[in-house]
Design an enzyme around this catalytic site. Sequence first.
Site, PDB file in Angstrom:
ATOM      1  N   SER A  68      -4.744  -4.887   5.562  1.00 14.85           N
ATOM      2  CA  SER A  68      -5.799  -5.303   4.643  1.00 14.85           C
ATOM      3  C   SER A  68      -6.537  -6.721   5.326  1.00 14.85           C
ATOM      4  O   SER A  68      -7.563  -6.919   4.960  1.00 14.85           O
ATOM      5  CB  SER A  68      -5.133  -5.916   3.456  1.00 14.85           C
ATOM      6  N   LYS A  71     -10.127  -5.971   5.742  1.00 20.90           N
ATOM      7  CA  LYS A  71     -11.219  -5.968   4.330  1.00 20.90           C
ATOM      8  C   LYS A  71     -12.100  -7.396   4.283  1.00 20.90           C
ATOM      9  O   LYS A  71     -13.146  -7.356   3.675  1.00 20.90           O
ATOM     10  CB  LYS A  71     -10.121  -6.098   3.047  1.00 20.90           C
ATOM     11  N   TYR A 195     -11.558   4.079   5.185  1.00 25.68           N
ATOM     12  CA  TYR A 195     -10.785   3.019   4.609  1.00 25.68           C
ATOM     13  C   TYR A 195      -9.406   2.940   5.502  1.00 25.68           C
ATOM     14  O   TYR A 195      -9.231   2.167   6.028  1.00 25.68           O
ATOM     15  CB  TYR A 195     -10.673   3.172   3.061  1.00 25.68           C
ATOM     16  N   TYR A 247      -3.129 -11.128  -2.763  1.00 27.40           N
ATOM     17  CA  TYR A 247      -2.752 -10.274  -4.044  1.00 27.40           C
ATOM     18  C   TYR A 247      -2.300 -11.326  -5.035  1.00 27.40           C
ATOM     19  O   TYR A 247      -2.823 -12.285  -5.177  1.00 27.40           O
ATOM     20  CB  TYR A 247      -1.866  -9.364  -3.685  1.00 27.40           C
ATOM     21  N   VAL A 265      -0.458  -5.532   5.087  1.00 29.11           N
ATOM     22  CA  VAL A 265       1.020  -5.107   5.087  1.00 29.11           C
ATOM     23  C   VAL A 265       1.658  -4.771   6.293  1.00 29.11           C
ATOM     24  O   VAL A 265       2.667  -4.425   6.349  1.00 29.11           O
ATOM     25  CB  VAL A 265       1.035  -3.793   4.252  1.00 29.11           C
TER      26      VAL A 265
HETATM   27  N1  GLU Z   1      -3.942   0.314   4.110  1.00 29.69           N
HETATM   28  C1  GLU Z   1      -2.978  -0.197   3.195  1.00 29.69           C
HETATM   29  C2  GLU Z   1      -3.235   0.295   1.673  1.00 29.69           C
HETATM   30  O1  GLU Z   1      -4.083   0.843   1.567  1.00 29.69           O
HETATM   31  C3  GLU Z   1      -3.635  -1.657   3.046  1.00 29.69           C
HETATM   32  C4  GLU Z   1      -2.817  -2.694   2.192  1.00 29.69           C
HETATM   33  C5  GLU Z   1      -2.494  -4.041   2.815  1.00 29.69           C
HETATM   34  O2  GLU Z   1      -2.398  -4.174   3.804  1.00 29.69           O
HETATM   35  O3  GLU Z   1      -2.105  -4.642   1.903  1.00 29.69           O
HETATM   36  O4  GLU Z   1      -2.287   0.415   1.138  1.00 29.69           O
END
Ligand code: GLU
Length: 313
Positions: A68, A71, A195, A247, A265
């Site tokens: 993430s 992003k 994505y 988050y 993650v």
């Molecule tokens: N590719 C992971 C997902 O979509 C990213 C989530 C993350 O890094 O928090 O679940």
Amino acid sequence: MSSAVTDLDVAVSEIAEEMRRRPDRGEVATYIPELARVDPNAFGLCVIDAEGNVAAAGDCDTPFSIQSISKVFTLTLALGKVGDRLWRRVGREPSGSAFNSIVQLEYEHGIPRNPFINAGAIAVTDLILSGHQPREVLGEILHFMRFLADDQSIAIDKAVAASEQRTGFRNAALANYMKSFGVLENPVEFTLGVYFHHCAIAMTCRQLAMAGRFLVHSGRNPETGMSVVPPERARRINAVMLTCGHYDGSGEFAYRVGLPGKSGVGGGILAVAPGRASIAVWAPGLDANGNSHLGRIALEALTKRMGWSIFGA
Ligand code: GLU
């Protein structure tokens, strides 16, 4: 740049040593099978200060899945493409729910709370994709990462992307749900493909800290002086990182670390000390909110020691 050992060098190596010895390492993500193979004992830290000095320790040159953290960079690209129109498709409020939650989407008519939860990042990816082929867009994202980090070796880990593509049912649900509200323009499988692949970019702490420098220096690459984004945009990306970058743990991160940051993650965190330093940390074990457990603890120790919290000493 000087070769003398600085307070920052000492802080970084002492913190890395301390983290290596801690028994509480969190839990490595297993819902993407390929990520479950990562060594939970890995730890890397890299800090690049305002003068360009690099302080690095531990596994700072081992590539890991940025997940993430990508992003932040797709948001930057999307804002460059459509400007503030982006905010019609995605909000900028903390979600207060899990990274992959679907409940809020129903109440809020398919508009994700912010660009850093999965639904929001999928909507941002869809924006970048419009008018292009998935392959072109992935090339553009990769090119941007290589340019920012000044490193052509950065690549997508295809095994991680394939692993998530096989098992990403929750993300597929989010994407289909948004599509039903007309929030996504492109075929769901194309948007998800892009994505999953940008989440699967592999980078080292050193490369990630390099890539984050423009957010430290009001949108400029400090080495070349070239503008990556206008100062106002850098400030706003930092604001969204501070409020939404972790988050449902964003409040706790602000409270303990006091910097804009984005976790993934894969166990990485990119943190920005405006005007002072770009920081990347990697410790694969996660806490209950899906954020790097030791990564957060290391950043808390570092900002405290250096007096870098944006909220004061
Ligand atoms: N590719 C992971 C997902 O979509 C990213 C989530 C993350 O890094 O928090 O679940």
